[in-house]
Design a protein around this motif. Structure first.
Motif, PDB file in Angstrom:
ATOM      1  N   LEU A  18      10.982   3.438  -0.708  1.00 33.26           N
ATOM      2  CA  LEU A  18      12.443   3.356  -0.775  1.00 33.26           C
ATOM      3  C   LEU A  18      13.086   3.769   0.538  1.00 33.26           C
ATOM      4  N   ARG A  19      12.654   4.900   1.095  1.00 26.91           N
ATOM      5  CA  ARG A  19      13.296   5.379   2.313  1.00 26.91           C
ATOM      6  C   ARG A  19      13.017   4.454   3.500  1.00 26.91           C
ATOM      7  N   SER A  20      11.801   3.998   3.627  1.00 25.77           N
ATOM      8  CA  SER A  20      11.473   3.142   4.762  1.00 25.77           C
ATOM      9  C   SER A  20      12.201   1.814   4.655  1.00 25.77           C
ATOM     10  N   HIS A  21      12.312   1.283   3.439  1.00 25.16           N
ATOM     11  CA  HIS A  21      12.964  -0.015   3.292  1.00 25.16           C
ATOM     12  C   HIS A  21      14.475   0.098   3.411  1.00 25.16           C
ATOM     13  N   LEU A  38      21.107   0.099  -1.844  1.00 24.75           N
ATOM     14  CA  LEU A  38      20.699   1.098  -2.837  1.00 24.75           C
ATOM     15  C   LEU A  38      19.572   2.034  -2.421  1.00 24.75           C
ATOM     16  N   ALA A  39      18.640   1.581  -1.607  1.00 25.24           N
ATOM     17  CA  ALA A  39      17.357   2.284  -1.473  1.00 25.24           C
ATOM     18  C   ALA A  39      17.491   3.735  -1.032  1.00 25.24           C
ATOM     19  N   THR A  40      18.149   3.982   0.072  1.00 25.98           N
ATOM     20  CA  THR A  40      18.231   5.357   0.585  1.00 25.98           C
ATOM     21  C   THR A  40      19.023   6.244  -0.360  1.00 25.98           C
ATOM     22  N   ARG A  41      20.137   5.733  -0.887  1.00 27.96           N
ATOM     23  CA  ARG A  41      20.941   6.517  -1.834  1.00 27.96           C
ATOM     24  C   ARG A  41      20.141   6.851  -3.078  1.00 27.96           C
ATOM     25  N   ALA A  42      19.414   5.865  -3.601  1.00 28.39           N
ATOM     26  CA  ALA A  42      18.622   6.086  -4.802  1.00 28.39           C
ATOM     27  C   ALA A  42      17.518   7.098  -4.536  1.00 28.39           C
ATOM     28  N   LEU A  89      10.616  15.447  -7.299  1.00 28.01           N
ATOM     29  CA  LEU A  89       9.386  14.848  -6.794  1.00 28.01           C
ATOM     30  C   LEU A  89       9.243  15.130  -5.301  1.00 28.01           C
ATOM     31  N   PRO A  90       8.000  15.139  -4.796  1.00 30.03           N
ATOM     32  CA  PRO A  90       7.804  15.387  -3.359  1.00 30.03           C
ATOM     33  C   PRO A  90       8.367  14.260  -2.518  1.00 30.03           C
ATOM     34  N   ARG A  91       8.688  14.557  -1.286  1.00 31.87           N
ATOM     35  CA  ARG A  91       9.296  13.557  -0.402  1.00 31.87           C
ATOM     36  C   ARG A  91       8.361  12.378  -0.156  1.00 31.87           C
ATOM     37  N   ASN A  92       7.048  12.645  -0.202  1.00 31.05           N
ATOM     38  CA  ASN A  92       6.112  11.545   0.052  1.00 31.05           C
ATOM     39  C   ASN A  92       5.976  10.602  -1.140  1.00 31.05           C
ATOM     40  N   GLU A 146       0.832  -1.202   0.000  1.00 31.65           N
ATOM     41  CA  GLU A 146       0.000   0.000   0.000  1.00 31.65           C
ATOM     42  C   GLU A 146       0.870   1.257   0.000  1.00 31.65           C
ATOM     43  N   TRP A 147       2.021   1.193   0.654  1.00 36.33           N
ATOM     44  CA  TRP A 147       2.942   2.326   0.620  1.00 36.33           C
ATOM     45  C   TRP A 147       3.365   2.629  -0.817  1.00 36.33           C
ATOM     46  N   ILE A 148       3.587   1.569  -1.576  1.00 33.61           N
ATOM     47  CA  ILE A 148       4.035   1.765  -2.961  1.00 33.61           C
ATOM     48  C   ILE A 148       2.942   2.429  -3.788  1.00 33.61           C
ATOM     49  N   LEU A 149       1.707   2.023  -3.589  1.00 37.06           N
ATOM     50  CA  LEU A 149       0.599   2.666  -4.307  1.00 37.06           C
ATOM     51  C   LEU A 149       0.498   4.138  -3.932  1.00 37.06           C
ATOM     52  N   ASP A 150       0.729   4.463  -2.677  1.00 37.75           N
ATOM     53  CA  ASP A 150       0.727   5.866  -2.257  1.00 37.75           C
ATOM     54  C   ASP A 150       1.854   6.637  -2.936  1.00 37.75           C
TER      55      ASP A 150
END
Length: 236
Positions: free
Chosen positions: A172-175, A150-154, A164-167, A92-96
């Protein structure tokens, strides 16, 4: 088992024996471009869409794995329960995130996975149902290890380059942060595996999942072009 493999913890052996596959994944051009801030919004949306299609299976896969683990691995089944609780609702986070990027949330949810994504998910179910269910932890290594790398750096470079907005980067950031916490837990679990068949199953699956997950990235732009072509034909 060789004498050398007896001398090191299994988690270290797992990393060593999958090093080439991991390096191959991380060298994929679109991943390097993302880290350098050289991808388009459409690339990021395509990535999120495919992430949705495999992340939505994380909890069902964990449930299937837990159900098939033998009684001797009850301690691992307990750990699977912890993973399930942690992973609930992440799709659901990804859809958001997709909605925050300007994509149609409902259309993304109704879309079909790319071939590479579908094959990776199918192999995960097959590993659990037909092979050794412990092999599923090879997929965990690939997805969580890649996320940590990769996630946070990407997220930082893509957010800056695309404006793009932070939201739009919740997943990516949470994972990136969450999977850093998971890696220590994962290492402890892998080092408790004392059966050589279980260990070989994890190594084998990890090698396969590095290839399968890599194919998701290798074909990301081809798949996006195909989807756009279908949309044009439908509109004509």
């Amino acid at each position: 088992m060789t004498a050398a493999s007896n001398d090191i913890a299994f988690h270290d052996r797992l990393l060593a024996e999958t090093q080439a596959e991991r390096a191959s994944l991380l060298s994929i051009p679109i991943i390097q471009e993302a880290l350098g801030g050289r991808i388009r919004r459409e690339d990021y949306i395509a990535f999120l869409t495919q992430a949705f299609h495999h992340v939505r299976h994380t909890v069902p896969l964990l449930m299937a794995c837990g159900a098939r683990l033998p009684a001797r691995l009850e301690w691992l089944r307990t750990a699977v329960g912890d993973y399930i609780e942690e992973e609930m609702g992440h799709h659901e986070w990804i859809l958001d995130d997709l909605a925050a990027c300007g994509a149609d949330r409902d259309a993304s949810e109704r879309s079909q996975p790319a071939e590479a994504t579908e094959l990776m998910v199918a192999y995960a179910y097959d590993t659990i149902a037909r092979g050794n269910p412990v092999g599923f932890f090879g997929m965990v290594l690939v997805l969580e290890g890649t996320s940590v790398a990769l996630a946070t750096r990407a997220a930082e470079t893509i957010e800056t380059s695309l404006g793009l907005p932070r939201n739009a980067f919740t997943y990516l950031r949470s994972h990136g942060d969450l999977d850093i916490e998971h890696t220590g837990f994962y290492e402890q679990l892998m080092n408790r595996l004392d059966d050589e068949d279980d260990r070989r199953a994890v190594i084998h699956a990890a090698k396969r999942f590095y290839k399968l997950y890599g194919d998701v990235f290798r074909t990301l732009r081809d798949e996006r072009a195909a989807v756009q072509g279908d949309a044009v034909r439908e509109a004509a």
